[in-house]
Design a protein around this motif. Sequence first.
Motif, PDB file in Angstrom:
ATOM      1  N   GLY A  28      -8.812  54.314  24.830  1.00  0.00           N
ATOM      2  CA  GLY A  28      -9.025  54.874  26.175  1.00  0.00           C
ATOM      3  C   GLY A  28      -8.792  53.851  27.260  1.00  0.00           C
ATOM      4  O   GLY A  28      -8.800  52.631  27.030  1.00  0.00           O
ATOM      5  N   GLY A  29      -8.569  54.386  28.475  1.00  0.00           N
ATOM      6  CA  GLY A  29      -8.142  53.548  29.581  1.00  0.00           C
ATOM      7  C   GLY A  29      -9.157  52.529  30.060  1.00  0.00           C
ATOM      8  O   GLY A  29      -8.778  51.422  30.455  1.00  0.00           O
ATOM      9  N   SER A  42      -0.950  59.459  23.853  1.00  0.00           N
ATOM     10  CA  SER A  42      -2.244  59.738  24.481  1.00  0.00           C
ATOM     11  C   SER A  42      -3.301  59.860  23.403  1.00  0.00           C
ATOM     12  O   SER A  42      -2.989  59.827  22.226  1.00  0.00           O
ATOM     13  N   ARG A  43      -4.524  60.063  23.858  1.00  0.00           N
ATOM     14  CA  ARG A  43      -5.559  60.435  22.902  1.00  0.00           C
ATOM     15  C   ARG A  43      -5.317  61.874  22.464  1.00  0.00           C
ATOM     16  O   ARG A  43      -4.698  62.659  23.178  1.00  0.00           O
ATOM     17  N   LYS A  61      -4.568  66.820  27.287  1.00  0.00           N
ATOM     18  CA  LYS A  61      -3.323  66.047  27.423  1.00  0.00           C
ATOM     19  C   LYS A  61      -2.081  66.932  27.316  1.00  0.00           C
ATOM     20  O   LYS A  61      -0.956  66.426  27.414  1.00  0.00           O
ATOM     21  N   PRO A  70      -3.856  57.726  18.690  1.00  0.00           N
ATOM     22  CA  PRO A  70      -4.601  56.820  17.815  1.00  0.00           C
ATOM     23  C   PRO A  70      -5.082  57.537  16.566  1.00  0.00           C
ATOM     24  O   PRO A  70      -5.250  58.752  16.581  1.00  0.00           O
ATOM     25  N   LEU A  98      -1.297  56.006  15.187  1.00  0.00           N
ATOM     26  CA  LEU A  98      -1.221  54.546  15.327  1.00  0.00           C
ATOM     27  C   LEU A  98      -2.492  53.887  14.806  1.00  0.00           C
ATOM     28  O   LEU A  98      -3.585  54.268  15.201  1.00  0.00           O
ATOM     29  N   ASN A 105      -1.777  47.136  17.882  1.00  0.00           N
ATOM     30  CA  ASN A 105      -1.669  48.455  18.516  1.00  0.00           C
ATOM     31  C   ASN A 105      -0.968  48.344  19.865  1.00  0.00           C
ATOM     32  O   ASN A 105      -0.054  49.107  20.187  1.00  0.00           O
ATOM     33  N   VAL A 165       2.554  50.076  21.092  1.00  0.00           N
ATOM     34  CA  VAL A 165       2.654  50.943  22.275  1.00  0.00           C
ATOM     35  C   VAL A 165       3.711  50.381  23.232  1.00  0.00           C
ATOM     36  O   VAL A 165       4.561  51.109  23.755  1.00  0.00           O
ATOM     37  N   GLN A 182       7.039  52.291  24.405  1.00  0.00           N
ATOM     38  CA  GLN A 182       7.245  52.613  25.827  1.00  0.00           C
ATOM     39  C   GLN A 182       8.471  51.913  26.396  1.00  0.00           C
ATOM     40  O   GLN A 182       9.085  52.395  27.338  1.00  0.00           O
ATOM     41  N   GLY A 189      -4.312  58.237  34.357  1.00  0.00           N
ATOM     42  CA  GLY A 189      -3.177  58.282  33.430  1.00  0.00           C
ATOM     43  C   GLY A 189      -2.435  56.963  33.347  1.00  0.00           C
ATOM     44  O   GLY A 189      -1.299  56.830  33.797  1.00  0.00           O
ATOM     45  N   LEU A 190      -3.107  55.965  32.724  1.00  0.00           N
ATOM     46  CA  LEU A 190      -2.423  54.688  32.509  1.00  0.00           C
ATOM     47  C   LEU A 190      -1.200  54.859  31.625  1.00  0.00           C
ATOM     48  O   LEU A 190      -0.273  54.060  31.674  1.00  0.00           O
ATOM     49  N   THR A 191      -1.214  55.922  30.824  1.00  0.00           N
ATOM     50  CA  THR A 191      -0.069  56.164  29.942  1.00  0.00           C
ATOM     51  C   THR A 191       1.185  56.491  30.758  1.00  0.00           C
ATOM     52  O   THR A 191       2.284  56.450  30.214  1.00  0.00           O
ATOM     53  N   GLU A 241       1.959  52.613  32.586  1.00  0.00           N
ATOM     54  CA  GLU A 241       2.524  51.603  31.668  1.00  0.00           C
ATOM     55  C   GLU A 241       4.053  51.715  31.543  1.00  0.00           C
ATOM     56  O   GLU A 241       4.757  50.722  31.765  1.00  0.00           O
TER      57      GLU A 241
HETATM   58  N1  UDP Z   1      -3.529  54.195  23.946  1.00  0.00           N
HETATM   59  C1  UDP Z   1      -3.348  53.284  22.909  1.00  0.00           C
HETATM   60  N2  UDP Z   1      -3.032  53.744  21.679  1.00  0.00           N
HETATM   61  C2  UDP Z   1      -2.885  55.081  21.453  1.00  0.00           C
HETATM   62  C3  UDP Z   1      -3.061  56.005  22.515  1.00  0.00           C
HETATM   63  C4  UDP Z   1      -3.394  55.517  23.767  1.00  0.00           C
HETATM   64  O1  UDP Z   1      -3.451  52.079  23.095  1.00  0.00           O
HETATM   65  O2  UDP Z   1      -2.602  55.452  20.299  1.00  0.00           O
HETATM   66  C5  UDP Z   1      -3.845  53.641  25.279  1.00  0.00           C
HETATM   67  C6  UDP Z   1      -2.771  53.895  26.320  1.00  0.00           C
HETATM   68  O3  UDP Z   1      -1.696  52.981  26.174  1.00  0.00           O
HETATM   69  C7  UDP Z   1      -3.563  53.738  27.609  1.00  0.00           C
HETATM   70  C8  UDP Z   1      -4.944  54.248  27.222  1.00  0.00           C
HETATM   71  O4  UDP Z   1      -5.009  54.232  25.788  1.00  0.00           O
HETATM   72  O5  UDP Z   1      -3.643  52.383  27.959  1.00  0.00           O
HETATM   73  C9  UDP Z   1      -5.179  55.669  27.720  1.00  0.00           C
HETATM   74  O6  UDP Z   1      -5.503  55.633  29.076  1.00  0.00           O
HETATM   75  P1  UDP Z   1      -5.276  56.866  30.059  1.00  0.00           P
HETATM   76  O7  UDP Z   1      -5.752  56.456  31.417  1.00  0.00           O
HETATM   77  O8  UDP Z   1      -3.855  57.318  30.004  1.00  0.00           O
HETATM   78  O9  UDP Z   1      -6.113  58.056  29.481  1.00  0.00           O
HETATM   79  P2  UDP Z   1      -7.608  58.210  28.964  1.00  0.00           P
HETATM   80  O10 UDP Z   1      -7.543  57.941  27.494  1.00  0.00           O
HETATM   81  O11 UDP Z   1      -8.448  57.225  29.706  1.00  0.00           O
HETATM   82  O12 UDP Z   1      -7.925  59.644  29.266  1.00  0.00           O
END
Ligand code: UDP
Length: 491
Positions: A55-56, A282-283, A288, A326, A364, A372, A376, A380, A396-398, A401
Amino acid sequence: MIEVIEVPTGPSLDDYATSMHLTDAVAELRSATESITPLFEGRTVWLVNSTARGGGVAEMLPRQMGIMEELGVRTRWAVMGTDRHELFHLTKRLHNLLHGMGEPCISDEDRNLYEEVSRELQADFEPMVGPEDILLIHDPQPAGLGALVKESLGIPAVWRCHIGLDDDVPATRAGWSLLEPYVSRYDRVIFSAEEYVPPFLSDRSGLVRPALDPFSDKNQYLTPQEIIDVLGRAGLAISPHPLLSPPFSRQVERLQPDGSFKPATTPDDLRILHRPMIMQISRWDRLKGWAPLMKGFELFKGELLRDVSPQDRRAIEQTGLLLVGPEPAAVQDDPEAVEVLDELCHQYRTLPPEVRKDVALLSLPMEDQEENARIVNALQSSVTVVVQNSVREGFGLTATEPMWKGTPVLVSNACGLRQQIRPGTDGDMIQDPQDPVQVARALGRAVCEPDRRATMARSAQRRVREEFLVFTQVAQELQILAQTLRAPLAR
Ligand code: UDP
């Protein structure tokens, strides 16, 4: 229980400043915080959240803390945990409610559970906190804990909420009804967008955008050779040549038509670097927009794009879709993940075989954070387009990034994504992420208009440099903490 997490030392501000396009950002941070850092002498800023990884929020805290430390602000990171797993079911429901989803109902039992766990945690946490310290609590899970400790010790506290909905509906009202008695005791609250601030907090709210660390394993520049190396070591690509380093400790796994997970190159190589590749990482969360994305891809491959030029047809025929998340078991506070992944597995298995061969669901490994992050990053950095089809998105850090990496993005109009992408300038936007026809059309443009997507990707990269790097975020947070020390509101 409360676990204090050790934060590894990272690059110094001088290290960042050596990078041409970060020199100004570092100088601005130093001058913006010079006059306020003396206020933090003799105190610790406690950052508290509910998970050390996934998570972010967990993603951002360590670097933010490292920079604060270098500026002379002492910080510690505490992660709350509990054996009462029903708490995380409740907070997941609460998370959905604050996004406007789910049955708008909070029972007395829910309130009691939240209060009881917050009190248990208070007993663990309070002895760690000094009388001059200040709390910076992240998200709803520890909001109760923070309010109780603040009140009991009489110390200043700020609550930062990373989620929200740009609307006032029965679901959000129900969610806020549980939190209001706690969060209204904080001196200041921070949201990621003005649209998220509930009226009862408008007198004490500030705005801070989430941000990323340009030198992290996830966001640092990778050379083409490094990308190939990471894809090979993670098991995402069959390398025709010997790899320079040993395989990662755990490999990426791919869903098979029989429902099992096998190495990602089974039954065939994904050809990530050799064809147009669309990806969402994403998660595993319904919000999502995974299901309509997969459906949209099916339409994109099918009759919707029948009348296109031979060249576009070839691009569409070759295009693959990666749905990446994940390992569900790894994200402690996300009990719905397994269920969502099951639904997607079912949808995948019922795709027509000629579409299914171009879709891969990848899980992942999360055990090793560095591995990990590098996986990613490599993904990306190498795919053609990153999609973030969220129905709701706090920020939405996804999306941030890949923008930083210069990879084109296609996003939904969820409020968090709207904060980042100016449609048609930084990337394209899907107005209704739940409508697979709109998704399919947007995928068509993204794949068939390479010049346009490259122009927008450059603009997106510049936007991240100006608005969404960790330097801006630390400056804004320290300003709000300093205001709180000078003039606490809610004592
Ligand atoms: N992320 C990761 N591995 C995964 C899926 C997501 O490292 O398998 C990371 C992704 O790169 C991002 C964060 O988890 O840095 C998700 O942050 P985001 O703000 O997009 O969504 P949130 O999970 O906080 O709703």
